[in-house]
Write a protein that holds these residues in place. Sequence first.
Motif, PDB file in Angstrom:
ATOM      1  N   PRO A  21       0.806  -1.222   0.000  1.00 58.14           N
ATOM      2  CA  PRO A  21       0.000   0.000   0.000  1.00 58.14           C
ATOM      3  C   PRO A  21       0.838   1.272   0.000  1.00 58.14           C
ATOM      4  O   PRO A  21       1.943   1.323   0.567  1.00 58.14           O
ATOM      5  N   LEU A  22       0.315   2.285  -0.632  1.00 54.42           N
ATOM      6  CA  LEU A  22       0.946   3.603  -0.592  1.00 54.42           C
ATOM      7  C   LEU A  22       1.076   4.040   0.866  1.00 54.42           C
ATOM      8  O   LEU A  22       0.216   3.748   1.700  1.00 54.42           O
ATOM      9  N   GLY A  23       2.158   4.735   1.171  1.00 56.72           N
ATOM     10  CA  GLY A  23       2.428   5.130   2.545  1.00 56.72           C
ATOM     11  C   GLY A  23       3.325   4.155   3.282  1.00 56.72           C
ATOM     12  O   GLY A  23       3.743   4.438   4.412  1.00 56.72           O
ATOM     13  N   SER A  24       3.614   3.004   2.662  1.00 60.58           N
ATOM     14  CA  SER A  24       4.541   2.043   3.279  1.00 60.58           C
ATOM     15  C   SER A  24       5.971   2.556   3.152  1.00 60.58           C
ATOM     16  O   SER A  24       6.279   3.420   2.324  1.00 60.58           O
ATOM     17  N   ARG A  25       6.851   2.004   3.964  1.00 60.72           N
ATOM     18  CA  ARG A  25       8.242   2.455   3.978  1.00 60.72           C
ATOM     19  C   ARG A  25       9.134   1.630   3.056  1.00 60.72           C
ATOM     20  O   ARG A  25       9.043   0.407   3.022  1.00 60.72           O
ATOM     21  N   VAL A  26      10.023   2.338   2.352  1.00 62.29           N
ATOM     22  CA  VAL A  26      11.052   1.709   1.535  1.00 62.29           C
ATOM     23  C   VAL A  26      12.402   2.201   2.037  1.00 62.29           C
ATOM     24  O   VAL A  26      12.719   3.390   1.937  1.00 62.29           O
ATOM     25  N   PHE A  27      13.179   1.281   2.619  1.00 65.92           N
ATOM     26  CA  PHE A  27      14.515   1.618   3.100  1.00 65.92           C
ATOM     27  C   PHE A  27      15.501   1.528   1.936  1.00 65.92           C
ATOM     28  O   PHE A  27      15.391   0.643   1.077  1.00 65.92           O
ATOM     29  N   LEU A  28      16.480   2.426   1.915  1.00 66.02           N
ATOM     30  CA  LEU A  28      17.440   2.491   0.815  1.00 66.02           C
ATOM     31  C   LEU A  28      18.854   2.381   1.371  1.00 66.02           C
ATOM     32  O   LEU A  28      19.268   3.179   2.221  1.00 66.02           O
ATOM     33  N   THR A  29      19.603   1.407   0.881  1.00 68.71           N
ATOM     34  CA  THR A  29      20.932   1.127   1.429  1.00 68.71           C
ATOM     35  C   THR A  29      21.929   2.250   1.140  1.00 68.71           C
ATOM     36  O   THR A  29      21.757   3.054   0.219  1.00 68.71           O
ATOM     37  N   HIS A  30      22.976   2.278   1.948  1.00 68.63           N
ATOM     38  CA  HIS A  30      24.089   3.230   1.813  1.00 68.63           C
ATOM     39  C   HIS A  30      25.372   2.419   1.944  1.00 68.63           C
ATOM     40  O   HIS A  30      25.764   2.041   3.050  1.00 68.63           O
TER      41      HIS A  30
END
Length: 275
Positions: A21-30
Motif C-alpha cells: 500500500p501507498l504510505g509504506s516504507r522503503v529503506f534504501l541502502t548506503h
Amino acid sequence: MSIELAPEQVRGFAPDIEQFPLGSRVFLTHLTGKPEAMQVEAALRIREMGYIAVPHLGARNFKTEQDFIDLVRAHSRNGITEALFLGGNPALFPGPMSESAQLLAHPVLRDSTIRTAFVAGYPEGHPNITDAALADALWRKLEICDARSIDARVVSQFAFDGAAMGAWARGLHEEFPGLPVHVGLAGVTSLAKLIKFAMMCGVGASVAALKRSASGIFNVISDRNPADVIEAIVSSYPEPKGPLHLHFFPFGGWEKTLAWYSEHQGARRPRINLR
C-alpha cells in the motif's frame, strides 16, 4: 510492513498497491563505493510514488563530515522525513565518524526535514559488540533523539530464530514503552542464498538451524519463505505491548517477497501491527 532496496533497484520498482500500500516504507541502502547522489535520486522517486523513503546513513561510509552534511541537506531539499542511522560495517574507514550516535548528535539535523530516526537492533546480539555495550549504545541514541524531539524507532537485522526475535521485541517494549520495533525478516529466496547472506551479515546464532533445514535436494534448490519465523514471533510474543512491525530484506527480489506476503496475509493474518 516495510522493505529494503538498493538505490539502483528503485528505477524498476513498481509494486502493486494491493500488495504494497501507498504510505509504506522503503529503506534504501548506503554502501561504500556507491554514489550518494544515486540514493538521493532514489529517495525522491520513492517519495513521489507515494511511499516513505528511509535512506540509510552509515557513519563509516562518509569520507568527511561535510559529506554527511551534504547528504542530509540533499535529502532535506527533497522533503525526506525519515532515515536509518547506522555505524556501518567497514573495519577500516577514512572518515572521522564511526558511530550512529555521532550522526544523531550532529547539528545539521536541527535544520533538516528528518524527524524520524531508525536505529539498529540485534535480536541475536552482535558478533563484535557485547550485549552490555549494545544496550548502552541504544540508551544513548534514544536519549539523543528525545533531546532533539526526533521520533525514534528500532529496526533489526534479519534473523531466523522467531522465538528469540519475539523475546527481544518484548524486552524492548518492557524497557521502552511505546517504542516502535520493526523485526527484520529475510524475504523469499533460496536456502543457499539465505545462508550466504547470513554469513556475510554476521547473523550466526540461528544459521545452524537454517542449515538443518537443508536436508534433501528439493529444500536446497527451492525458495524459502519466512512464514515459520513469523509464526514463531507471534507464538513467542502473542500480545505485543507496543508497536510491532515487519521489515523485509528481499534477497530474492522484491516481487517474490511482496507477492508471497500478500498471499500469506490473506491466508492467515498474523496478530502483528502490519503498517
